[in-house]
Design an enzyme around this catalytic site. Structure first.
Site, PDB file in Angstrom:
ATOM      1  N   GLY A  45       0.838  -1.197   0.000  1.00  0.00           N
ATOM      2  CA  GLY A  45       0.000   0.000   0.000  1.00  0.00           C
ATOM      3  C   GLY A  45       0.869   1.241   0.000  1.00  0.00           C
ATOM      4  O   GLY A  45       1.981   1.224   0.531  1.00  0.00           O
ATOM      5  N   GLN A  50       3.048   9.937   0.930  1.00  0.00           N
ATOM      6  CA  GLN A  50       4.348   9.270   1.121  1.00  0.00           C
ATOM      7  C   GLN A  50       5.338   9.594   0.004  1.00  0.00           C
ATOM      8  O   GLN A  50       6.536   9.383   0.155  1.00  0.00           O
ATOM      9  CB  GLN A  50       4.165   7.750   1.233  1.00  0.00           C
ATOM     10  N   CYS A  93       5.729  -0.159   7.403  1.00  0.00           N
ATOM     11  CA  CYS A  93       5.342   0.993   6.598  1.00  0.00           C
ATOM     12  C   CYS A  93       6.548   1.412   5.752  1.00  0.00           C
ATOM     13  O   CYS A  93       7.669   1.455   6.259  1.00  0.00           O
ATOM     14  CB  CYS A  93       4.937   2.140   7.523  1.00  0.00           C
ATOM     15  N   LEU A  94       6.296   1.719   4.489  1.00  0.00           N
ATOM     16  CA  LEU A  94       7.410   2.126   3.612  1.00  0.00           C
ATOM     17  C   LEU A  94       8.053   3.425   4.100  1.00  0.00           C
ATOM     18  O   LEU A  94       9.195   3.714   3.749  1.00  0.00           O
ATOM     19  CB  LEU A  94       6.929   2.275   2.168  1.00  0.00           C
ATOM     20  N   HIS A 135      -4.721   1.520   7.461  1.00  0.00           N
ATOM     21  CA  HIS A 135      -3.355   2.052   7.588  1.00  0.00           C
ATOM     22  C   HIS A 135      -3.150   3.201   6.575  1.00  0.00           C
ATOM     23  O   HIS A 135      -2.621   4.260   6.919  1.00  0.00           O
ATOM     24  CB  HIS A 135      -2.368   0.907   7.336  1.00  0.00           C
ATOM     25  N   GLU A 136      -3.598   2.981   5.330  1.00  0.00           N
ATOM     26  CA  GLU A 136      -3.392   3.997   4.285  1.00  0.00           C
ATOM     27  C   GLU A 136      -4.269   5.229   4.499  1.00  0.00           C
ATOM     28  O   GLU A 136      -3.814   6.358   4.289  1.00  0.00           O
ATOM     29  CB  GLU A 136      -3.649   3.397   2.893  1.00  0.00           C
ATOM     30  N   HIS A 139      -2.719   7.563   6.799  1.00  0.00           N
ATOM     31  CA  HIS A 139      -1.693   8.406   6.177  1.00  0.00           C
ATOM     32  C   HIS A 139      -2.293   9.719   5.664  1.00  0.00           C
ATOM     33  O   HIS A 139      -1.670  10.780   5.753  1.00  0.00           O
ATOM     34  CB  HIS A 139      -1.047   7.693   4.975  1.00  0.00           C
TER      35      HIS A 139
END
Ligand code: ZN
Length: 173
Positions: A45, A50, A93-94, A135-136, A139
């Site tokens: 994701g 990000q 997480c990236l 989660h996304e 963000h």
């Protein structure tokens, strides 16, 4: 085109994202870039914030390995319902490289969004997809999964990430 993924602590990751007004060619190019960047990372994701774009835009693909790719493009996603039942996944997480933690979230959610072609859609998600969506969407509101941890643990993590960014070497003497 691959985009650079911002990492914590970067103040941009804490900003609230704005809704998109229309799905045009620029939006599609951005979504294509985001998907490519996410696959290359690799991750399941990625939110536009990000890669430094403060828009309510997410790409997700939870298909595994050799399976056929199933990209999901979520524009202006809105969670309209969440189950009382919860589930726990070990999340990463990236934007927080190398860190994983068990996070409890509602096990199911219902989402309204606009798709790649500008159509309004509704989706009921459960399991990994439900966790990934939540989660996304976090963000888009400047929230990271480490915010669910205790303050002490979170502070330790951020300190470690700052050190990593500065490239300070750890020595044991
Ligand atoms: Zn993330």
């Amino acid at each position: 085109m691959l985009r650079k993924i911002l990492t914590e602590p970067d103040p941009i990751l804490r900003k609230k994202c704005e809704p998109l007004e229309k799905v045009d060619i620029d939006t599609k190019n951005l979504m294509d870039d985001m998907l490519e960047t996410m696959y290359a990372a690799p991750g399941i994701g990625l939110a536009a914030v990000q890669v430094g774009i403060l828009k309510r835009l997410i790409v997700i693909d939870i298909s595994k390995g050799e399976e056929q790719k199933k990209p999901l493009f979520l524009i202006n996603p809105k969670i309209i319902n969440q189950s009382k039942k919860t589930s726990v996944y070990e999340e990463g997480c990236l934007s927080i490289p190398g860190l994983f933690a068990e996070i409890e979230r509602p096990a199911e959610c219902i989402l309204k969004y606009i798709d790649y072609h500008g159509k309004e859609k509704e989706l009921k998600a459960e399991g990994l997809l439900a966790t990934c969506i939540q989660h996304e969407v976090d963000h888009l509101n400047g929230v990271l999964f480490i915010d669910y941890l205790s303050k002490l643990k979170k502070d330790m993590i951020i300190k470690k990430l700052v050190k990593q960014k500065k490239g300070i070497e750890r020595v044991i003497v």
